[in-house]
Design a protein around this motif. Structure first.
Motif, PDB file in Angstrom:
ATOM      1  N   VAL A  15      92.089  -8.401 -10.836  1.00  0.00           N
ATOM      2  CA  VAL A  15      92.328  -8.352 -12.277  1.00  0.00           C
ATOM      3  C   VAL A  15      91.918  -6.969 -12.793  1.00  0.00           C
ATOM      4  CG1 VAL A  15      91.861  -9.506 -14.488  1.00  0.00           C
ATOM      5  CG2 VAL A  15      91.792 -10.829 -12.359  1.00  0.00           C
ATOM      6  N   PRO A  16      92.862  -6.009 -12.789  1.00  0.00           N
ATOM      7  CA  PRO A  16      92.513  -4.623 -13.146  1.00  0.00           C
ATOM      8  C   PRO A  16      91.889  -4.489 -14.536  1.00  0.00           C
ATOM      9  CG  PRO A  16      94.727  -4.725 -12.203  1.00  0.00           C
ATOM     10  CD  PRO A  16      94.274  -6.145 -12.376  1.00  0.00           C
ATOM     11  N   ALA A  17      92.132  -5.453 -15.419  1.00  0.00           N
ATOM     12  CA  ALA A  17      91.575  -5.355 -16.769  1.00  0.00           C
ATOM     13  C   ALA A  17      90.044  -5.347 -16.775  1.00  0.00           C
ATOM     14  CB  ALA A  17      92.107  -6.484 -17.652  1.00  0.00           C
ATOM     15  N   HIS A  18      89.407  -5.890 -15.733  1.00  0.00           N
ATOM     16  CA  HIS A  18      87.936  -5.803 -15.672  1.00  0.00           C
ATOM     17  C   HIS A  18      87.505  -4.337 -15.681  1.00  0.00           C
ATOM     18  CE1 HIS A  18      86.499 -10.017 -14.574  1.00  0.00           C
ATOM     19  NE2 HIS A  18      87.821 -10.134 -14.608  1.00  0.00           N
ATOM     20  N   SER A  19      88.206  -3.527 -14.873  1.00  0.00           N
ATOM     21  CA  SER A  19      87.857  -2.101 -14.799  1.00  0.00           C
ATOM     22  C   SER A  19      88.258  -1.367 -16.073  1.00  0.00           C
ATOM     23  CB  SER A  19      88.572  -1.432 -13.625  1.00  0.00           C
ATOM     24  OG  SER A  19      88.333  -2.134 -12.440  1.00  0.00           O
ATOM     25  N   GLU A  20      89.383  -1.764 -16.641  1.00  0.00           N
ATOM     26  CA  GLU A  20      89.861  -1.107 -17.857  1.00  0.00           C
ATOM     27  C   GLU A  20      88.877  -1.333 -19.007  1.00  0.00           C
ATOM     28  OE1 GLU A  20      93.691  -2.468 -19.198  1.00  0.00           O
ATOM     29  OE2 GLU A  20      93.804  -0.949 -20.781  1.00  0.00           O
ATOM     30  N   LEU A  21      88.461  -2.596 -19.170  1.00  0.00           N
ATOM     31  CA  LEU A  21      87.516  -2.882 -20.255  1.00  0.00           C
ATOM     32  C   LEU A  21      86.177  -2.205 -19.987  1.00  0.00           C
ATOM     33  CD1 LEU A  21      86.874  -4.245 -22.929  1.00  0.00           C
ATOM     34  CD2 LEU A  21      86.205  -6.307 -21.660  1.00  0.00           C
ATOM     35  N   LYS A  22      85.805  -2.116 -18.725  1.00  0.00           N
ATOM     36  CA  LYS A  22      84.544  -1.455 -18.359  1.00  0.00           C
ATOM     37  C   LYS A  22      84.547  -0.027 -18.916  1.00  0.00           C
ATOM     38  CE  LYS A  22      81.418   0.614 -15.500  1.00  0.00           C
ATOM     39  NZ  LYS A  22      81.105   2.032 -15.499  1.00  0.00           N
ATOM     40  N   TRP A  23      85.622   0.691 -18.703  1.00  0.00           N
ATOM     41  CA  TRP A  23      85.684   2.073 -19.206  1.00  0.00           C
ATOM     42  C   TRP A  23      85.571   2.117 -20.724  1.00  0.00           C
ATOM     43  CZ3 TRP A  23      84.673   6.786 -18.403  1.00  0.00           C
ATOM     44  CH2 TRP A  23      85.145   7.765 -19.289  1.00  0.00           C
ATOM     45  N   ILE A  24      86.277   1.203 -21.357  1.00  0.00           N
ATOM     46  CA  ILE A  24      86.259   1.206 -22.825  1.00  0.00           C
ATOM     47  C   ILE A  24      84.849   0.885 -23.334  1.00  0.00           C
ATOM     48  CG2 ILE A  24      87.196   0.033 -24.876  1.00  0.00           C
ATOM     49  CD1 ILE A  24      89.883  -0.137 -23.276  1.00  0.00           C
ATOM     50  N   LEU A  25      84.180  -0.041 -22.685  1.00  0.00           N
ATOM     51  CA  LEU A  25      82.795  -0.365 -23.069  1.00  0.00           C
ATOM     52  C   LEU A  25      81.850   0.802 -22.756  1.00  0.00           C
ATOM     53  CD1 LEU A  25      82.429  -4.080 -21.854  1.00  0.00           C
ATOM     54  CD2 LEU A  25      82.891  -3.277 -24.189  1.00  0.00           C
ATOM     55  N   ASP A  26      82.120   1.515 -21.666  1.00  0.00           N
ATOM     56  CA  ASP A  26      81.318   2.710 -21.330  1.00  0.00           C
ATOM     57  C   ASP A  26      81.230   3.647 -22.523  1.00  0.00           C
ATOM     58  OD1 ASP A  26      80.469   2.390 -18.710  1.00  0.00           O
ATOM     59  OD2 ASP A  26      82.225   3.375 -17.825  1.00  0.00           O
ATOM     60  N   CYS A  27      82.323   3.715 -23.277  1.00  0.00           N
ATOM     61  CA  CYS A  27      82.403   4.680 -24.366  1.00  0.00           C
ATOM     62  C   CYS A  27      81.617   4.269 -25.602  1.00  0.00           C
ATOM     63  CB  CYS A  27      83.873   4.965 -24.708  1.00  0.00           C
ATOM     64  SG  CYS A  27      84.745   5.693 -23.301  1.00  0.00           S
ATOM     65  N   THR A  28      81.101   3.041 -25.625  1.00  0.00           N
ATOM     66  CA  THR A  28      80.226   2.656 -26.739  1.00  0.00           C
ATOM     67  C   THR A  28      78.864   2.151 -26.250  1.00  0.00           C
ATOM     68  OG1 THR A  28      81.352   0.495 -26.825  1.00  0.00           O
ATOM     69  CG2 THR A  28      82.029   2.135 -28.461  1.00  0.00           C
ATOM     70  N   ALA A  29      78.645   2.148 -24.934  1.00  0.00           N
ATOM     71  CA  ALA A  29      77.375   1.643 -24.389  1.00  0.00           C
ATOM     72  C   ALA A  29      76.326   2.760 -24.396  1.00  0.00           C
ATOM     73  CB  ALA A  29      77.572   1.136 -22.964  1.00  0.00           C
ATOM     74  N   SER A  30      75.076   2.369 -24.578  1.00  0.00           N
ATOM     75  CA  SER A  30      74.012   3.365 -24.659  1.00  0.00           C
ATOM     76  C   SER A  30      73.395   3.654 -23.296  1.00  0.00           C
ATOM     77  CB  SER A  30      72.947   2.861 -25.650  1.00  0.00           C
ATOM     78  OG  SER A  30      71.660   3.078 -25.137  1.00  0.00           O
ATOM     79  N   VAL A  31      73.332   4.935 -22.945  1.00  0.00           N
ATOM     80  CA  VAL A  31      72.740   5.346 -21.669  1.00  0.00           C
ATOM     81  C   VAL A  31      71.246   5.017 -21.626  1.00  0.00           C
ATOM     82  CG1 VAL A  31      72.101   7.379 -20.297  1.00  0.00           C
ATOM     83  CG2 VAL A  31      74.439   7.123 -21.116  1.00  0.00           C
ATOM     84  N   GLY A  32      70.602   5.111 -22.779  1.00  0.00           N
ATOM     85  CA  GLY A  32      69.170   4.819 -22.826  1.00  0.00           C
ATOM     86  C   GLY A  32      68.866   3.414 -22.339  1.00  0.00           C
ATOM     87  N   TYR A  33      69.672   2.487 -22.796  1.00  0.00           N
ATOM     88  CA  TYR A  33      69.472   1.091 -22.414  1.00  0.00           C
ATOM     89  C   TYR A  33      69.649   0.933 -20.897  1.00  0.00           C
ATOM     90  CZ  TYR A  33      69.587  -3.955 -23.627  1.00  0.00           C
ATOM     91  OH  TYR A  33      69.302  -5.278 -23.784  1.00  0.00           O
ATOM     92  N   LEU A  34      70.733   1.533 -20.381  1.00  0.00           N
ATOM     93  CA  LEU A  34      70.992   1.450 -18.933  1.00  0.00           C
ATOM     94  C   LEU A  34      69.859   2.081 -18.124  1.00  0.00           C
ATOM     95  CD1 LEU A  34      74.771   2.349 -18.687  1.00  0.00           C
ATOM     96  CD2 LEU A  34      73.695   0.197 -18.014  1.00  0.00           C
TER      97      LEU A  34
END
Ligand code: ADP
Ligand code: NA
Length: 349
Positions: free
Chosen positions: A89-108
């Motif tokens: 299901v390629p959409a898992h990877s697609e959404l991952k990228w989109i979420l990357d763009c609003t996710a905080s590095v500090g939290y990770l």
């Protein structure tokens, strides 16, 4: 209140051991069997997550297939649950990228899993910046974002996880909130945690460690596809101690407690381990009798799993399991596409 949507994932580690089964997979089957009408269940073999650590292609393919056959063999039913490989299901990877763009590095950065994976569990806090820069791959660092995408893409309302995954689920909620905040019209669903009270099954050769696929000692574990003789042998060979009476004392007598836990876990009437200890003690049972009873209980619990597993892999020369894989992938892609329509719309694609 709309119907529940349940998502959970498991790594393609090949044939699961008894710890994986009692600690995770059996809960999935129970959720499936007890689900009210309308509940949607998604169980994913998360092969994209597997490649955060180096993999050998034929081995990964084989282990993924073995995990699929195992899930079917323990009773996950493709007519009731969507069972699929994450990579189909390629959409898992697609959404991952989109979420990357609003996710905080500090939290990770504060999350501990990548640190312990890089350094080995004992050295999690001593890893140097130099080592991190050399060894840390983006995929391992961003793993929780992919986990968030797995959950959010299927609009999961409930995610059954062990206590160790609580932090990751909190992060998935955070990813949904960040996305919805960044994009007007965004309405990703923040999931609820379902902490499953899962027992820890201990190694049969060292009861201070949990049963694990990574132990080099095969006698430390029972696989869900072990045959009767092997199950009884491994239980008979379990390390206990030199007192012969049966008592439940996880601190002082971990090996004995582990057998009583197994007995309790595999008891159709779910009697507590303390109750089993009292019962066996009243009958003047010794550790040999306890091992016999525990072996019988595990054999009963796993009855038919081995046969179904082999049947799934062999029926129609392997084409049957392939058909199930294709149906699962198709259903999961449809579920994901619905979320992606909203996501692409609000992002501006
Ligand atoms: P392993 O420890 O063999 O590497 P994983 O880490 O792949 O297993 O775990 C897969 C699932 O099985 C997780 O949900 C984990 O909590 C569960 N699990 C693994 N080992 C045990 C165990 N010994 N007892 C109970 N649950 C376990
Ligand atoms: Na592990």
């Amino acid at each position: 209140m709309s119907a529940k949507r349940i998502f959970s994932g498991i790594q393609p580690t090949g044939v699961p051991h008894l710890g994986n089964y009692l600690g995770a997979m059996r809960q999935w089957k129970r959720l499936q069997d007890e689900a009210p009408q309308g509940t949607k269940l998604f169980f994913s073999i998360v092969d994209l997550h597997a490649i955060t650590m180096p993999q050998d292609a034929p081995v990964l393919r084989q282990r993924s297939r073995e995990m699929m056959a195992s899930l079917l063999a323990i009773g996950l039913d493709p007519a009731k649950s969507t069972i699929f490989y994450q990579s189909s299901v390629p959409a898992h990877s697609e959404l991952k990228w989109i979420l990357d763009c609003t996710a905080s590095v500090g939290y990770l950065n504060r999350m501990t899993q990548w640190k312990s994976k890089l350094a080995g569990d004992n050295n999690a806090l001593r890893i140097s910046d130099d080592t991190i820069e050399k060894k840390l791959k983006m995929g391992l660092f961003g793993y929780p974002v992919l986990q968030a995408a797995d959950i959010l893409i299927h609009r999961a309302t409930h995610v059954p996880v062990g206590d160790d995954q609580r932090q990751h689920l909190e992060f998935a909620r955070e990813c949904a909130t960040n996305f919805n905040h960044a994009y007007p019209g965004g309405n990703l669903v923040a999931p609820e945690t379902m902490i499953t009270r899962s027992p820890r099954v201990m190694s049969l050769t060292n009861p201070h460690k949990k049963m694990s696929k990574s132990s080099p000692n095969h006698r430390s574990r029972i696989l869900i596809t072990s045959d009767e003789d092997e199950i009884r042998n491994r239980v008979r060979g379990a390390v206990t101690d030199s007192h012969n009476a049966v008592t439940y004392d996880p601190e002082e007598r971990p090996g004995v407690a582990n057998l009583l836990d197994l007995l309790s876990q595999c008891d159709p009437e779910a009697r507590e381990p303390e109750e089993w200890a009292r019962h066996l003690d009243a009958e003047n049972a010794n550790l040999g009798d306890l091992k016999k009873a525990a072996g019988d209980a595990v054999v009963r619990e796993l009855a038919g799993v081995r046969e179904r597993y082999l049947d799934f892999l062999n029926r129609k020369g392997g084409r049957w399991v392939k058909e199930i894989e294709e149906e699962g992938a198709e259903a999961a892609r449809e579920s994901a596409a619905e979320t992606m329509r909203m996501v692409r719309e609000v992002v501006g694609f």
